[in-house]
Design a protein around this motif. Structure first.
Motif, PDB file in Angstrom:
ATOM      1  N   PRO A 104       0.801  -1.235   0.000  1.00  0.00           N
ATOM      2  CA  PRO A 104       0.000   0.000   0.000  1.00  0.00           C
ATOM      3  C   PRO A 104       0.829   1.278   0.000  1.00  0.00           C
ATOM      4  O   PRO A 104       0.279   2.355  -0.218  1.00  0.00           O
ATOM      5  N   ARG A 105       2.129   1.196   0.229  1.00  0.00           N
ATOM      6  CA  ARG A 105       2.965   2.399   0.191  1.00  0.00           C
ATOM      7  C   ARG A 105       3.163   2.894  -1.227  1.00  0.00           C
ATOM      8  O   ARG A 105       3.573   4.031  -1.445  1.00  0.00           O
ATOM      9  N   LEU A 106       2.874   2.045  -2.220  1.00  0.00           N
ATOM     10  CA  LEU A 106       2.977   2.446  -3.629  1.00  0.00           C
ATOM     11  C   LEU A 106       1.583   2.814  -4.118  1.00  0.00           C
ATOM     12  O   LEU A 106       0.701   1.964  -4.219  1.00  0.00           O
ATOM     13  N   GLU A 107       1.382   4.093  -4.400  1.00  0.00           N
ATOM     14  CA  GLU A 107       0.083   4.581  -4.826  1.00  0.00           C
ATOM     15  C   GLU A 107      -0.043   4.549  -6.348  1.00  0.00           C
ATOM     16  O   GLU A 107       0.933   4.753  -7.062  1.00  0.00           O
ATOM     17  N   ARG A 108      -1.243   4.291  -6.828  1.00  0.00           N
ATOM     18  CA  ARG A 108      -1.580   4.261  -8.262  1.00  0.00           C
ATOM     19  C   ARG A 108      -0.578   3.427  -9.068  1.00  0.00           C
ATOM     20  O   ARG A 108       0.000   3.926 -10.046  1.00  0.00           O
ATOM     21  N   PRO A 109      -0.368   2.177  -8.680  1.00  0.00           N
ATOM     22  CA  PRO A 109       0.616   1.364  -9.409  1.00  0.00           C
ATOM     23  C   PRO A 109       0.162   1.043 -10.832  1.00  0.00           C
ATOM     24  O   PRO A 109      -1.010   0.797 -11.083  1.00  0.00           O
ATOM     25  N   GLU A 110       1.103   1.082 -11.732  1.00  0.00           N
ATOM     26  CA  GLU A 110       0.901   0.685 -13.123  1.00  0.00           C
ATOM     27  C   GLU A 110       1.912  -0.411 -13.433  1.00  0.00           C
ATOM     28  O   GLU A 110       3.052  -0.363 -12.960  1.00  0.00           O
ATOM     29  N   VAL A 111       1.496  -1.373 -14.232  1.00  0.00           N
ATOM     30  CA  VAL A 111       2.344  -2.513 -14.564  1.00  0.00           C
ATOM     31  C   VAL A 111       2.422  -2.651 -16.077  1.00  0.00           C
ATOM     32  O   VAL A 111       1.400  -2.576 -16.762  1.00  0.00           O
ATOM     33  N   GLN A 112       3.634  -2.830 -16.598  1.00  0.00           N
ATOM     34  CA  GLN A 112       3.839  -3.124 -18.023  1.00  0.00           C
ATOM     35  C   GLN A 112       4.715  -4.366 -18.099  1.00  0.00           C
ATOM     36  O   GLN A 112       5.806  -4.396 -17.516  1.00  0.00           O
TER      37      GLN A 112
END
Length: 167
Positions: A104-112
């Motif tokens: 949860p410390r990483l906000e708005r995660p995006e993955v490629q």
């Protein structure tokens, strides 16, 4: 402010049950959790079967590299490839879901995610491995609404993917 487990942990046997955190930076602790998620097969952690990355459950499936990499641009009718293997879309969704739930410390995660032919060759100029490249990006909250960008690249070699054999 809520606190989360930070990796790596050291156990001080002289002062049980105290755990000591390594003095790693916030980025290093997030990196460690993301690597743990990426390299854990989904369902293998008995305490929480949702933890991990779905790709490992299909590692030896007959995945077509072109289909895998293009599964987002309409070449396939659905998220599952024609040969029943996992698609890039399923990998992206699995990894993003785990990151949202367990980091949860990483906000708005995006993955490629991208699967590529490795430049390494073995005898007879045969392809020896494929390389899975993962880019995870998002934002770290510095407090008081101030965020800073975060990126982590993880890549690893995977076993050669089977191809159709016509007899």
């Amino acid at each position: 402010m809520a606190e989360y487990i930070n990796l790596p942990l050291d156990i001080d046997l002289d002062r049980l049950p105290a755990l000591q955190r390594d003095a790693a930076s916030l980025e290093q602790r997030i990196d460690a959790v993301l690597e743990l998620i990426v390299f854990t097969p989904k369902g293998s952690f008995n305490a929480d079967p949702e933890f991990g990355f779905e790709y490992w459950n299909h590692e030896y499936a007959n995945i077509n590299v072109s289909e895998f990499n293009n599964s987002y641009i309409g070449l396939l009718s659905g998220p599952v490839t024609t040969n029943g293997a996992i698609s890039r879309q399923q990998c992206d969704e699995s990894l993003r879901h785990s990151i949202l739930a367990y980091e949860p410390r990483l906000e708005r995660p995006e993955v490629q995610i991208e699967l590529n032919v490795s430049s390494r060759r073995r005898g007879g100029n045969k392809q020896s491995k494929y390389e899975m490249r993962i880019l995870i990006s998002g934002f770290i909250d510095e407090g008081l609404g101030v965020t800073r960008p975060y990126q982590r690249r993880i890549s690893f070699l995977v076993e050669p993917i089977a191809h159709k054999v016509t007899i």
